[in-house]
Design a protein around this motif. Structure first.
Motif, PDB file in Angstrom:
ATOM      1  N   UNK A  73       0.834  -1.211   0.000  1.00  0.00           N
ATOM      2  CA  UNK A  73       0.000   0.000   0.000  1.00  0.00           C
ATOM      3  C   UNK A  73       0.868   1.261   0.000  1.00  0.00           C
ATOM      4  N   UNK A  74       1.826   1.265  -0.930  1.00  0.00           N
ATOM      5  CA  UNK A  74       2.701   2.421  -1.121  1.00  0.00           C
ATOM      6  C   UNK A  74       2.393   3.050  -2.467  1.00  0.00           C
ATOM      7  N   UNK A  75       3.057   4.140  -2.762  1.00  0.00           N
ATOM      8  CA  UNK A  75       2.834   4.839  -4.029  1.00  0.00           C
ATOM      9  C   UNK A  75       4.156   5.154  -4.720  1.00  0.00           C
ATOM     10  N   UNK A  76       5.032   4.168  -4.796  1.00  0.00           N
ATOM     11  CA  UNK A  76       6.281   4.369  -5.520  1.00  0.00           C
ATOM     12  C   UNK A  76       5.970   4.532  -7.005  1.00  0.00           C
ATOM     13  N   UNK A  77       6.798   5.318  -7.683  1.00  0.00           N
ATOM     14  CA  UNK A  77       6.638   5.500  -9.127  1.00  0.00           C
ATOM     15  C   UNK A  77       7.894   4.965  -9.807  1.00  0.00           C
ATOM     16  N   UNK A  78       7.717   3.909 -10.607  1.00  0.00           N
ATOM     17  CA  UNK A  78       8.835   3.274 -11.314  1.00  0.00           C
ATOM     18  C   UNK A  78       9.555   4.280 -12.206  1.00  0.00           C
ATOM     19  N   UNK A  79      10.891   4.251 -12.165  1.00  0.00           N
ATOM     20  CA  UNK A  79      11.700   5.052 -13.087  1.00  0.00           C
ATOM     21  C   UNK A  79      12.368   4.146 -14.118  1.00  0.00           C
ATOM     22  N   UNK A  80      13.317   3.302 -13.668  1.00  0.00           N
ATOM     23  CA  UNK A  80      13.962   2.402 -14.619  1.00  0.00           C
ATOM     24  C   UNK A  80      14.753   1.318 -13.903  1.00  0.00           C
ATOM     25  N   UNK A  81      14.991   0.218 -14.617  1.00  0.00           N
ATOM     26  CA  UNK A  81      15.882  -0.838 -14.140  1.00  0.00           C
ATOM     27  C   UNK A  81      17.301  -0.377 -14.453  1.00  0.00           C
ATOM     28  N   UNK A  82      18.179  -0.467 -13.458  1.00  0.00           N
ATOM     29  CA  UNK A  82      19.549   0.011 -13.644  1.00  0.00           C
ATOM     30  C   UNK A  82      20.589  -1.114 -13.619  1.00  0.00           C
ATOM     31  N   UNK A  83      20.169  -2.317 -13.286  1.00  0.00           N
ATOM     32  CA  UNK A  83      21.105  -3.441 -13.267  1.00  0.00           C
ATOM     33  C   UNK A  83      20.363  -4.715 -12.948  1.00  0.00           C
ATOM     34  N   UNK A  84      21.021  -5.831 -13.191  1.00  0.00           N
ATOM     35  CA  UNK A  84      20.369  -7.086 -12.843  1.00  0.00           C
ATOM     36  C   UNK A  84      21.046  -8.297 -13.420  1.00  0.00           C
ATOM     37  N   UNK A  85      20.546  -9.427 -12.964  1.00  0.00           N
ATOM     38  CA  UNK A  85      21.020 -10.720 -13.457  1.00  0.00           C
ATOM     39  C   UNK A  85      19.828 -11.654 -13.524  1.00  0.00           C
ATOM     40  N   UNK A  86      20.004 -12.735 -14.267  1.00  0.00           N
ATOM     41  CA  UNK A  86      18.918 -13.698 -14.403  1.00  0.00           C
ATOM     42  C   UNK A  86      19.415 -15.100 -14.151  1.00  0.00           C
ATOM     43  N   UNK A  87      18.484 -15.958 -13.767  1.00  0.00           N
ATOM     44  CA  UNK A  87      18.761 -17.362 -13.483  1.00  0.00           C
ATOM     45  C   UNK A  87      17.677 -18.188 -14.163  1.00  0.00           C
ATOM     46  N   UNK A  88      18.113 -19.122 -15.005  1.00  0.00           N
ATOM     47  CA  UNK A  88      17.151 -19.991 -15.686  1.00  0.00           C
ATOM     48  C   UNK A  88      16.920 -21.222 -14.819  1.00  0.00           C
ATOM     49  N   UNK A  89      15.674 -21.413 -14.435  1.00  0.00           N
ATOM     50  CA  UNK A  89      15.252 -22.569 -13.647  1.00  0.00           C
ATOM     51  C   UNK A  89      14.042 -23.145 -14.381  1.00  0.00           C
ATOM     52  N   UNK A  90      12.997 -23.551 -13.689  1.00  0.00           N
ATOM     53  CA  UNK A  90      11.760 -23.948 -14.363  1.00  0.00           C
ATOM     54  C   UNK A  90      10.981 -22.653 -14.588  1.00  0.00           C
ATOM     55  N   UNK A  91      11.511 -21.819 -15.435  1.00  0.00           N
ATOM     56  CA  UNK A  91      11.090 -20.445 -15.649  1.00  0.00           C
ATOM     57  C   UNK A  91      12.353 -19.601 -15.533  1.00  0.00           C
ATOM     58  N   UNK A  92      12.210 -18.338 -15.163  1.00  0.00           N
ATOM     59  CA  UNK A  92      13.380 -17.466 -15.034  1.00  0.00           C
ATOM     60  C   UNK A  92      13.221 -16.560 -13.830  1.00  0.00           C
ATOM     61  N   UNK A  93      14.284 -16.491 -13.020  1.00  0.00           N
ATOM     62  CA  UNK A  93      14.363 -15.526 -11.929  1.00  0.00           C
ATOM     63  C   UNK A  93      15.095 -14.298 -12.433  1.00  0.00           C
ATOM     64  N   UNK A  94      14.540 -13.128 -12.182  1.00  0.00           N
ATOM     65  CA  UNK A  94      15.181 -11.865 -12.530  1.00  0.00           C
ATOM     66  C   UNK A  94      15.488 -11.114 -11.234  1.00  0.00           C
TER      67      UNK A  94
END
Length: 119
Positions: A61-82
């Protein structure tokens, strides 16, 4: 002559099997371990960040406003974790957050974790 033919055939089989092992190892490297996301600006990656902020807003119940993704990694499992780092506005202040979004095999997104501000 027969010995050298056997040797050449054995050498050829060895080379073929090693290239197969290298290809299999490359495929296994993709499975299980986290890899950096090569194109953070990709619209799909950005949409995952926006999804994470929107879901967090609903749950907390917050009101954050998305700006942008600035970094990350992914993991392939039975689907994908970001595992993403993103910026969002809290009022007028831009803050950095961490989040984990799981995309299942049906391409449904699930917010697993949303870290508080890391600023």
């Amino acid at each position: 002559m027969a010995r050298s033919l056997i040797f050449m055939a054995s050498l050829l089989l060895f080379i073929v099997s090693m290239s197969s092992v290298a290809a299999t190892r490359a495929q296994l490297d993709l499975l299980g371990g986290y890899k950096p996301i090569k194109d953070i600006a990709d619209p799909y990656i950005q949409s995952l960040g926006e999804f994470a902020v929107n879901e967090h807003n609903k749950q907390a119940k917050t009101e954050l406003k998305f700006q942008k993704v600035i970094g990350g990694k992914l993991q392939i499992v039975a689907g994908t974790n970001y595992d993403l780092r993103l910026t969002a506005l809290e009022g007028t202040v831009s803050r950095t957050y961490g989040t984990l979004v799981f995309t299942d095999l049906k391409k449904q997104n699930h917010l697993i974790l949303f870290h508080g501000s890391t600023n």
